[in-house]
Design a protein around this motif. Structure first.
Motif, PDB file in Angstrom:
ATOM      1  N   VAL A 102       0.512  -1.304   0.047  1.00 52.78           N
ATOM      2  CA  VAL A 102       0.239  -0.296   0.471  1.00 52.78           C
ATOM      3  C   VAL A 102       0.953   1.120  -0.161  1.00 52.78           C
ATOM      4  N   ILE A 103       2.283   1.088   0.562  1.00 53.69           N
ATOM      5  CA  ILE A 103       2.646   2.093   1.206  1.00 53.69           C
ATOM      6  C   ILE A 103       2.806   2.536  -0.235  1.00 53.69           C
ATOM      7  N   ASN A 125       2.356   1.984  -3.245  1.00 50.95           N
ATOM      8  CA  ASN A 125       1.561   2.688  -4.163  1.00 50.95           C
ATOM      9  C   ASN A 125       0.991   4.365  -3.877  1.00 50.95           C
ATOM     10  N   ARG A 126       0.956   4.087  -2.521  1.00 50.28           N
ATOM     11  CA  ARG A 126       1.200   5.682  -2.084  1.00 50.28           C
ATOM     12  C   ARG A 126       2.122   6.566  -2.571  1.00 50.28           C
ATOM     13  N   TYR A 183       1.442   6.781  -6.655  1.00 50.16           N
ATOM     14  CA  TYR A 183       0.510   7.674  -7.123  1.00 50.16           C
ATOM     15  C   TYR A 183       0.599   9.105  -7.426  1.00 50.16           C
ATOM     16  N   PRO A 184       0.676   9.912  -6.639  1.00 52.16           N
ATOM     17  CA  PRO A 184       0.845  10.885  -6.770  1.00 52.16           C
ATOM     18  C   PRO A 184       1.594  12.121  -7.513  1.00 52.16           C
TER      19      PRO A 184
END
Length: 445
Positions: free
Chosen positions: A72-73, A75-76, A79-80
């Protein structure tokens, strides 16, 4: 697959470094997860109480949760950056299209431009989001697992080290075949887009001539060709996925056979053998996930290459020869072209020895046969085309300029093409399309 141009994007190197560190931590979590799961299974095999395996299962659960959180991290983190990068690319593409002018659209095809500027950027977003994380995981995580397996038993580690590049080599061969088919599919998609746009534009004319139904066969043939190209890509993708699953499963089976002989001969105990067996699928997992997304990102890679190619096209320089303020056309203003030539990519001149003298407020009509260069001349006067260098002379209000692609000149006139387009927006937004910050009063005027 990993385009080197990606590292030239702003912020990509920093993001890749962070993703590499997170991949190292994820690899450690995978090792901890496999070890404590094996400890619990071995404890159950030896008929230990459930209370005795609660602590290993707790550590296993923590390692598993940590592994999922790291995904998840990552992807976080990505993504931005991907959102900002694709947004910047979209703005740069639109600005570049404005600089290149209608001649580029006419040469490339409206369908190609639409595909690159709209859907192409969306495919680039998917490409960036998937490929960067997958490639870094494939470069980092297998080495951590391999080092730990080598510390437990070097024979299985040596086999896994030897089989990994062979699988990659086989995938590269299939990848080149898939790339060639994907390139043809992408070209077919652009061709279909061009035909679709041409059909919409020419539909009234086709109806008047009674050719609309006959032209439908042409549209069918183009779409059918694109369908066949897509099916060819899917067949190659299915073949490569099957081959990868087959070789990785076979490799894990070979490792299991080696471990079985080791257990029979007493050269290895159950716990390290089980840890190696549990880690073997995770050793190949980054490669498999990368291969699964490889075909989904091929169009994105092609679109990214097209965007980079378009952004690299040369545009006129020396755009401030008339200053920064718009040219105020008055009754005594003048525009003159003397012996100006223009040619496209080929050597043949499209315009030769053009001579024009305009004084003040005039209505001027340009008459000529189809293909004689009327649209080319209008684009030249609008600054969308650049004349042959060091040939002829162009003057605005007596000031000599090398071309009319001047910011001050282009801000001083209105250009209405033969086929104007209204965007899905308000009338005010359409009027102020090239000047979105214009005031309401300026729009009304």
């Amino acid at each position: 697959m990993f385009d080197p141009a990606l590292f030239k994007l702003p912020g990509m190197r920093r993001a890749a470094t962070i993703l590499g560190l997170l991949a190292i931590v994820e690899g450690i979590c995978i090792v901890f997860q496999a070890y404590y799961l094996s400890v619990a299974i071995v404890g159950l095999w030896h008929l230990h109480s459930l209370a005795s395996i609660s602590q290993p299962m707790l550590w296993f659960a923590l390692a598993w949760v940590g592994r999922q959180l790291l995904v998840v991290i990552k992807n976080r983190v990505m993504y931005p950056l991907v959102e900002q990068t694709t947004g910047d690319l979209r703005r740069k593409v639109m600005q570049k299209l404005y600089r290149l002018g209608p001649s580029y659209v006419a040469k490339t095809g409206t369908g190609n431009v639409v595909t690159t500027a709209l859907e192409g950027i969306d495919k680039v977003q998917t490409y960036l989001m998937l490929v960067v994380i997958k490639v870094i995981d494939m470069m980092v995580i297998p080495w951590i697992i391999l080092i730990y397996i080598a510390w437990l038993r070097w024979r299985e580690a040596l086999f896994l080290l030897a089989i990994f590049p062979l699988i990659i080599l086989f995938m590269i061969i299939l990848g080149y075949a898939a790339q060639a088919k994907a390139d043809k599919q992408y070209v077919g998609y652009q061709r279909m887009s061009n035909h679709f746009i041409d059909t919409l534009r020419g539909l009234p004319t086709l109806k008047q001539l009674g050719l609309s139904k006959r032209y439908a066969d042409n549209v069918y043939q183009v779409s059918e060709g694109y369908r066949k190209q897509t099916m060819a890509v899917i067949k190659t993708a299915m073949l490569s996925t099957f081959a990868l699953d087959f070789f990785t499963t076979l490799s894990i089976a070979v490792v299991a056979v080696f471990l079985g002989f080791g257990l029979i001969n007493g050269t290895i105990t159950l716990l390290p053998a089980l840890v190696i067996l549990v880690l073997s699928p995770d050793y190949f997992l980054p490669l498999r996930t990368f291969a699964n997304d490889y075909h989904a990102t091929l169009n994105g890679k092609n679109a990214f290459a097209d965007v980079q190619k378009m952004l690299a096209l040369p545009v006129p320089t020396e755009r401030q020869q008339l200053g920064t303020q718009p040219v105020q056309w008055q009754s005594d203003s003048t525009l003159s072209l003397h012996d100006v030539d223009f040619k496209y990519d080929d050597d043949q001149l499209a315009l030769k020895h053009i001579n024009i003298d305009v004084h003040g407020y005039q209505r001027i009509g340009i008459i000529g046969a189809s293909g004689s260069g009327k649209s080319t001349l209008i684009n030249l006067l609008g600054g969308f085309l650049t004349p042959v260098a060091d040939q002829g002379k162009i003057q605005v209000n007596g000031q000599t300029v090398s071309h009319l692609s001047q910011d001050a000149w282009q801000q001083s006139f209105f250009y209405i093409p033969q086929n104007p387009y209204l965007f899905h927006a308000t009338l005010a937004e359409n009027i102020a399309f090239y000047q979105p910050d214009a005031s309401r009063q300026a729009i009304e005027r």
